[in-house]
Write an enzyme that holds these catalytic residues in place. Structure first.
Site, PDB file in Angstrom:
ATOM      1  CG  HIS A   1      45.542  45.229  37.094  1.00 11.43           C
ATOM      2  ND1 HIS A   1      44.502  44.391  37.372  1.00 11.43           N
ATOM      3  CD2 HIS A   1      45.381  45.628  35.808  1.00 11.43           C
ATOM      4  CE1 HIS A   1      43.740  44.270  36.280  1.00 11.43           C
ATOM      5  NE2 HIS A   1      44.249  45.000  35.325  1.00 11.43           N
TER       6      HIS A   1
ATOM      7  CG  ASP B   1      44.737  44.516  40.991  1.00  8.05           C
ATOM      8  OD1 ASP B   1      43.953  45.450  40.813  1.00  8.05           O
ATOM      9  OD2 ASP B   1      45.051  43.672  40.117  1.00  8.05           O
TER      10      ASP B   1
HETATM   11  C1  XUL Z   1      38.846  44.642  31.777  1.00 11.56           C
HETATM   12  C2  XUL Z   1      39.755  43.475  31.816  1.00 11.56           C
HETATM   13  C3  XUL Z   1      41.020  43.662  32.578  1.00 11.56           C
HETATM   14  C4  XUL Z   1      42.192  42.953  31.979  1.00 11.56           C
HETATM   15  C5  XUL Z   1      43.497  43.240  32.674  1.00 11.56           C
HETATM   16  O1  XUL Z   1      37.672  44.418  31.090  1.00 11.56           O
HETATM   17  O2  XUL Z   1      39.443  42.430  31.318  1.00 11.56           O
HETATM   18  O3  XUL Z   1      40.797  43.224  33.865  1.00 11.56           O
HETATM   19  O4  XUL Z   1      42.011  41.571  31.995  1.00 11.56           O
HETATM   20  O5  XUL Z   1      43.781  44.578  32.733  1.00 11.56           O
END
Ligand code: XUL
Ligand code: CO
Length: 434
Positions: free
Chosen positions: A100, A103
């Site tokens: 993300h 991150d």
């Molecule tokens: C949350 C989840 C996230 C997604 C990406 O439960 O799975 O980490 O994979 O945003």
């Protein structure tokens, strides 16, 4: 270079009897399974958020991990974190990672600054990818942690938040393309609501549909070749999430005309929260031509919340890969470990061991799935169970009508004869492989 993992050598395949705790016993990237390298089947990815950004908090207590790249509020530490990440990728040898925006760069609150820090860190990460050959499976925008997104991103009642979300997703698709990412994911953690007392449900769904259409339009405009994926989850953090499960997402994508453009990223723990098995969600997405990728983890069956643990249950994983292989395997997708350590697992060695064990569990599951597929026992049992539908009368019935069918039942005095579903026999069969 990072010295966080100092003293840990690259993990090698040592065979099922391998002596050291840090060795692959089942994951041999070059081993051929159904004629294809295991690495190319599984397409493992490390998740930047759980492995490097998560600080070990839970609802009752804060940070337990004290990493050299904490606090994560400066670019200097973002780079230290990237150094450690690539050091771990070198040790594990997995081909991919996922991220993300939040991150990989510090959150500084202003879109202009976020844009320039994202650009700087993706230059840095891009350089490391070139040096090491590790690739990006997918990128995504974190639109659920910052307080601006507390009432949703695309579904926020405030159009300024919609705008901020659109700008953020644009920047993250650009960054994913810059890093050669093979997919772009949208998980709508706060695309949902807490109470209908303050929520215009239909308007929020329409905004979410339009937002996703804009993502697809933008992807084509810039020539991004990756797959757009949405990730179902029924609740948590929102009480009701619009992307509840695979079936809900399929209905949503069809309603907004996006069924040929968007596929699904299916997570084991989310399937469990939705009251499904992982293989149900995978098989349904496969059946509808919308399977994309998986987030591999497991939930604690007693907790009832999203515990995101590393997978360790070979029979469950084998059934998941059985349906993936049966459907033709991954194309742009892969196996992303959306899994985090327990908060007492403080050491660098814990982080490595968690991934090594998970990769071995997946490798065992894949091999068992391939053996079941090659043996064909499950398919034979299913074909036999549905064999009646191969007759011309059965096929003709599907083009007939209720009146004509009723007449045939009377004329031919049809009396259905119940037959065993042979479930226990089939469960015993699966247990021979896992
Ligand atoms: C949350 C989840 C996230 C997604 C990406 O439960 O799975 O980490 O994979 O945003
Ligand atoms: Co996930």
């Amino acid at each position: 270079m990072s010295d966080f993992f100092a003293g840990i050598d690259p993990i090698r395949y040592a065979g099922p009897e391998g002596g050291s705790a840090l060795a692959y016993r089942h994951y041999d990237p070059d081993e051929r399974v159904l004629g294809k390298r295991m690495e190319d089947h599984l397409r493992f990815a490390v998740a930047w958020w759980h492995s490097f950004a998560w600080e070990g908090g839970d609802p009752f207590g804060g940070q337990t991990f004290l990493r050299p790249w904490h606090p994560q509020t400066t670019m200097e530490n973002a780079k230290k974190k990237a150094d450690a990440a690539f050091e771990m990728f070198r040790i594990l040898g997995q081909p991919y990672f996922c991220w993300h925006d939040a991150d990989i760069r510090p959150e500084q609150g202003n879109f202009r600054v976020n844009l320039s820090t994202l650009d700087e860190i993706t230059d840095y990460i891009g350089g490391k990818m070139e040096e090491t050959g590790t690739k990006c499976l997918w990128g995504t925008a974190n639109m659920f942690s910052h307080r601006r997104f507390m009432a949703g991103a695309a579904t926020n009642p405030d159009p300024d938040v919609f705008a901020f979300a659109a700008a953020t997703v644009k920047s993250c698709i650009d960054a994913t393309m810059k890093l050669g990412g093979e997919n772009y994911v949208l998980w709508g953690g706060r695309e949902g609501y807490e109470t209908l007392l303050n929520t215009e449900l239909k308007q929020e769904l329409d905004h979410m549909g339009r937002f996703l259409a804009m993502v697809v339009e933008y992807k084509h405009k810039i020539g991004f070749k990756g797959t757009i994926l949405v990730e179902p989850k029924p609740q948590e953090p929102s009480k009701h999430q619009y992307d509840f499960d695979v079936a809900t997402c399929i209905g949503f994508l069809r309603k907004y005309g996006l069924e040929d453009e968007v596929k699904l990223n299916i997570e084991q723990g989310h399937a469990i929260l939705a009251g499904h098995s992982f293989e149900h969600e995978i098989a349904l997405a496969m059946a509808e031509g919308m399977f994309g990728s998986i987030d591999m983890n497991r939930n604690d069956y007693q907790s009832g919340w999203d515990t995101d643990q590393f997978p360790n249950n070979v029979p469950e994983v084998a059934l998941a890969y059985y349906h993936i292989l049966k459907g033709g395997g991954f194309t742009t997708g892969g196996t992303n470990f959306d899994a985090k350590l327990r908060r007492q697992s403080l050491g660098a060695e814990d982080l490595i061991a968690a991934h090594v064990g998970a990769m071995d569990v997946c490798a065992r599951g894949l091999k068992a799935a391939a053996a079941m597929l090659e043996d064909g026992g499950l398919q034979d049992a299913i074909s036999e169970r549905y064999a009646g539908w191969e007759t011309p009368e059965a096929q003709a019935m599907l083009g007939s009508d209720l009146g004509a069918i009723a007449q045939r039942v009377l004329d031919e005095e049809i009396v259905p004869e119940p037959r065993s579903g042979r479930q226990e026999i089939l469960e015993n069969y699966v247990n021979r492989f896992v």
